[in-house]
Design a protein around this motif. Structure first.
Motif, mmCIF file in Angstrom:
data_model
loop_
_atom_site.group_PDB
_atom_site.id
_atom_site.type_symbol
_atom_site.label_atom_id
_atom_site.label_comp_id
_atom_site.label_asym_id
_atom_site.label_seq_id
_atom_site.Cartn_x
_atom_site.Cartn_y
_atom_site.Cartn_z
ATOM 1 N N VAL A 134 0.836 -1.205 0.000
ATOM 2 C CA VAL A 134 0.000 0.000 0.000
ATOM 3 C C VAL A 134 0.871 1.256 0.000
ATOM 4 N N THR A 135 1.964 1.227 0.747
ATOM 5 C CA THR A 135 2.863 2.374 0.803
ATOM 6 C C THR A 135 3.504 2.625 -0.558
ATOM 7 N N ALA A 136 3.897 1.560 -1.237
ATOM 8 C CA ALA A 136 4.506 1.711 -2.566
ATOM 9 C C ALA A 136 3.515 2.304 -3.560
ATOM 10 N N VAL A 137 2.280 1.829 -3.538
ATOM 11 C CA VAL A 137 1.250 2.366 -4.435
ATOM 12 C C VAL A 137 0.999 3.837 -4.130
ATOM 13 N N TRP A 138 0.892 4.166 -2.845
ATOM 14 C CA TRP A 138 0.703 5.563 -2.458
ATOM 15 C C TRP A 138 1.840 6.436 -2.962
ATOM 16 N N MET A 139 3.079 5.964 -2.859
ATOM 17 C CA MET A 139 4.219 6.753 -3.298
ATOM 18 C C MET A 139 4.149 7.042 -4.793
ATOM 19 N N VAL A 140 3.830 6.038 -5.586
ATOM 20 C CA VAL A 140 3.780 6.220 -7.043
ATOM 21 C C VAL A 140 2.680 7.210 -7.423
ATOM 22 N N ILE A 141 1.493 7.026 -6.858
ATOM 23 C CA ILE A 141 0.360 7.910 -7.180
ATOM 24 C C ILE A 141 0.638 9.333 -6.711
ATOM 25 N N THR A 142 1.162 9.478 -5.509
ATOM 26 C CA THR A 142 1.369 10.808 -4.947
ATOM 27 C C THR A 142 2.511 11.540 -5.638
#
Length: 219
Positions: free
Chosen positions: A155-163
């Motif tokens: 979830v943290t990795a996905v958040w980083m890419v999107i943000t």
């Protein structure tokens, strides 16, 4: 009129004392209804602040959206407190006791001091998330495991890419992913984007260490 918040000043020290005191009370006076009461209190206190940031005169696309990881951690905390969901509890535990806790150790906040609404909103987001993590883990007994560890990494990795993408388009810096705040632990990790890689690897290692004691004891 409130002055400007000073890291490691009087109000910062009071916040630290309040954090420790309430954490102790949550562990001493734990009960079956504590989780849901805490969830209701968080929503009742923080939701008006979030709505206020979106009103005309306060709205700024670079600051008003709940895209900081601490914002998402608070949302996860409310869900975890209400349901005791292992996934939401894992996000609350890992995010709350590492990333959110950085606000207490090296606060990036430089706004008005107590009792301004910005001060109360900033510290409410961070303290409530940490209190939720303390209560869920050691009060309610929702313990972390390797499944929750992997979920949090993903979830943290996905958040980083999107943000990162949103920041680039909107000219924002949610999560400090596009630039470092002054006077933070990220200063030790080198320039952008190296500090993101170092921070990600460090978090993965720290979260693993935070998981191992619980998984060993369960076996």
């Amino acid at each position: 009129m409130a002055g400007v918040f000073e890291p490691y000043g009087l109000s910062h020290g009071v916040v630290a004392v309040v954090f420790v005191a309430v954490s102790a009370l949550l562990l001493i006076f734990r009960s079956a209804w504590t989780s849901r009461v805490l969830a209701i209190v968080i929503v009742a206190v923080q939701l008006p602040f979030q709505i206020h940031t979106m009103l005309p005169g306060q709205w700024d696309i670079a600051y008003s959206l709940p895209l900081q990881l601490c914002d998402l951690a608070l949302i996860a905390a409310v869900w975890a407190l209400w349901t005791h969901s292992p996934g939401a509890s894992a996000l609350t535990y890992y995010w709350g006791l590492t990333l959110t806790a950085q606000a207490l150790l090296t606060p990036a906040y430089r706004g008005p001091d107590f009792p301004d609404w910005q001060f109360l909103m900033f510290w409410g987001i961070h303290l409530f998330t940490m209190w939720a993590a303390v209560h869920l883990t050691w009060g309610a007994g929702v313990r972390p495991d390797w499944r929750g560890y992997r979920l949090t990494l993903g979830v943290t990795a996905v958040w980083m890419v999107i943000t990162l993408g949103f920041n680039a388009v909107a000219g924002a810096n949610y999560g400090f992913l596009n630039a470092k705040p002054s006077g933070s632990v990220l200063d030790l990790f080198g320039p952008w984007p190296l500090y993101l890689v170092v921070a990600a690897l460090l978090l993965a290692g720290v979260w693993a260490l935070m998981t191992a004691p619980f998984t060993r004891s369960s076996r």
